[in-house]
Design a protein around this motif. Sequence first.
Motif, PDB file in Angstrom:
ATOM      1  N   MET A 171      81.865  46.541  38.159  1.00  0.00           N
ATOM      2  CA  MET A 171      80.511  46.713  37.636  1.00  0.00           C
ATOM      3  C   MET A 171      80.491  47.286  36.229  1.00  0.00           C
ATOM      4  SD  MET A 171      78.305  47.876  40.856  1.00  0.00           S
ATOM      5  CE  MET A 171      77.974  46.786  42.214  1.00  0.00           C
ATOM      6  N   HIS A 172      81.436  48.156  35.898  1.00  0.00           N
ATOM      7  CA  HIS A 172      81.419  48.775  34.571  1.00  0.00           C
ATOM      8  C   HIS A 172      81.813  47.797  33.475  1.00  0.00           C
ATOM      9  CE1 HIS A 172      85.613  49.133  35.768  1.00  0.00           C
ATOM     10  NE2 HIS A 172      85.913  49.323  34.504  1.00  0.00           N
ATOM     11  N   ALA A 187      81.252  44.239  33.940  1.00  0.00           N
ATOM     12  CA  ALA A 187      80.633  42.947  34.222  1.00  0.00           C
ATOM     13  C   ALA A 187      79.868  42.383  33.026  1.00  0.00           C
ATOM     14  CB  ALA A 187      79.726  43.057  35.440  1.00  0.00           C
ATOM     15  N   ARG A 188      78.996  43.176  32.442  1.00  0.00           N
ATOM     16  CA  ARG A 188      78.194  42.663  31.327  1.00  0.00           C
ATOM     17  C   ARG A 188      79.055  42.382  30.097  1.00  0.00           C
ATOM     18  NH1 ARG A 188      74.820  45.426  34.339  1.00  0.00           N
ATOM     19  NH2 ARG A 188      72.778  44.578  34.749  1.00  0.00           N
ATOM     20  N   ARG A 189      79.977  43.285  29.792  1.00  0.00           N
ATOM     21  CA  ARG A 189      80.847  43.099  28.629  1.00  0.00           C
ATOM     22  C   ARG A 189      81.756  41.884  28.817  1.00  0.00           C
ATOM     23  NH1 ARG A 189      83.900  48.160  27.663  1.00  0.00           N
ATOM     24  NH2 ARG A 189      84.967  47.474  29.507  1.00  0.00           N
ATOM     25  N   GLY A 242      77.679  39.691  34.012  1.00  0.00           N
ATOM     26  CA  GLY A 242      76.524  40.495  34.430  1.00  0.00           C
ATOM     27  C   GLY A 242      75.607  39.763  35.382  1.00  0.00           C
ATOM     28  N   HIS A 243      75.502  38.432  35.240  1.00  0.00           N
ATOM     29  CA  HIS A 243      74.643  37.645  36.126  1.00  0.00           C
ATOM     30  C   HIS A 243      75.114  37.697  37.582  1.00  0.00           C
ATOM     31  CE1 HIS A 243      77.938  35.100  34.828  1.00  0.00           C
ATOM     32  NE2 HIS A 243      77.776  34.421  35.945  1.00  0.00           N
ATOM     33  N   LEU A 281      75.971  40.298  39.225  1.00  0.00           N
ATOM     34  CA  LEU A 281      75.561  41.540  39.880  1.00  0.00           C
ATOM     35  C   LEU A 281      74.317  41.337  40.739  1.00  0.00           C
ATOM     36  CD1 LEU A 281      76.173  44.107  37.011  1.00  0.00           C
ATOM     37  CD2 LEU A 281      77.698  43.468  38.887  1.00  0.00           C
TER      38      LEU A 281
END
Length: 183
Positions: free
Chosen positions: A77-78, A80-82, A86-87, A89
């Motif tokens: 999770m930490h 995912a976006r980077r 992120g999608h 999640l």
Amino acid sequence: MTAFWIVFGLVAAAVLFTALSRRDAEQSVESAAFEAVVTHVEDEYARHHAPPRTEYRRLVITFRRDDGTEGELAVPMHEARRAGAGHLLSVRPGDRIVKDADEAWPRLASPPAQSRWVKRAIAWRSSGDPDEPYVAEVDGRSLRIRANTLRHEPPYSVLVDGELDGDVPEWPDVWKRPPEEEG
């Protein structure tokens, strides 16, 4: 001198954790292309009853490929976006995912804008599950209504045999709720 070793140990542990997380994320993504249906989503921290510290959480997504084989994907999770994931999640059981060979992470497949079942007369039964409160059997197919909770989503989605069929922007007049809920 003792403070130096404490700080050194903390920095070394943080660097090791980051490296292992990246390695874990890289190993969990397959290089081959596939299409699949999500069968289970689990927050790994919840499984171990640990406090939900976001920077150490992993989402484990289990899926069934169209060829019938099973797979699992671990999304830190930490990162995912980077890492461009992120999608994932917000993925839920029944959602379709697609991965091309040149993509690092699978993406959500676009469901039809509206379920094809909204024009069909269906008598729904209560399931007892607040996330999927209604069930029905139509033409040998197992239908479930998923209650969506996010503001940007339509209030309901239809799952057919466990796969997302489409969304329901408002409850159709031809559908009948269970007798205890009508009125």
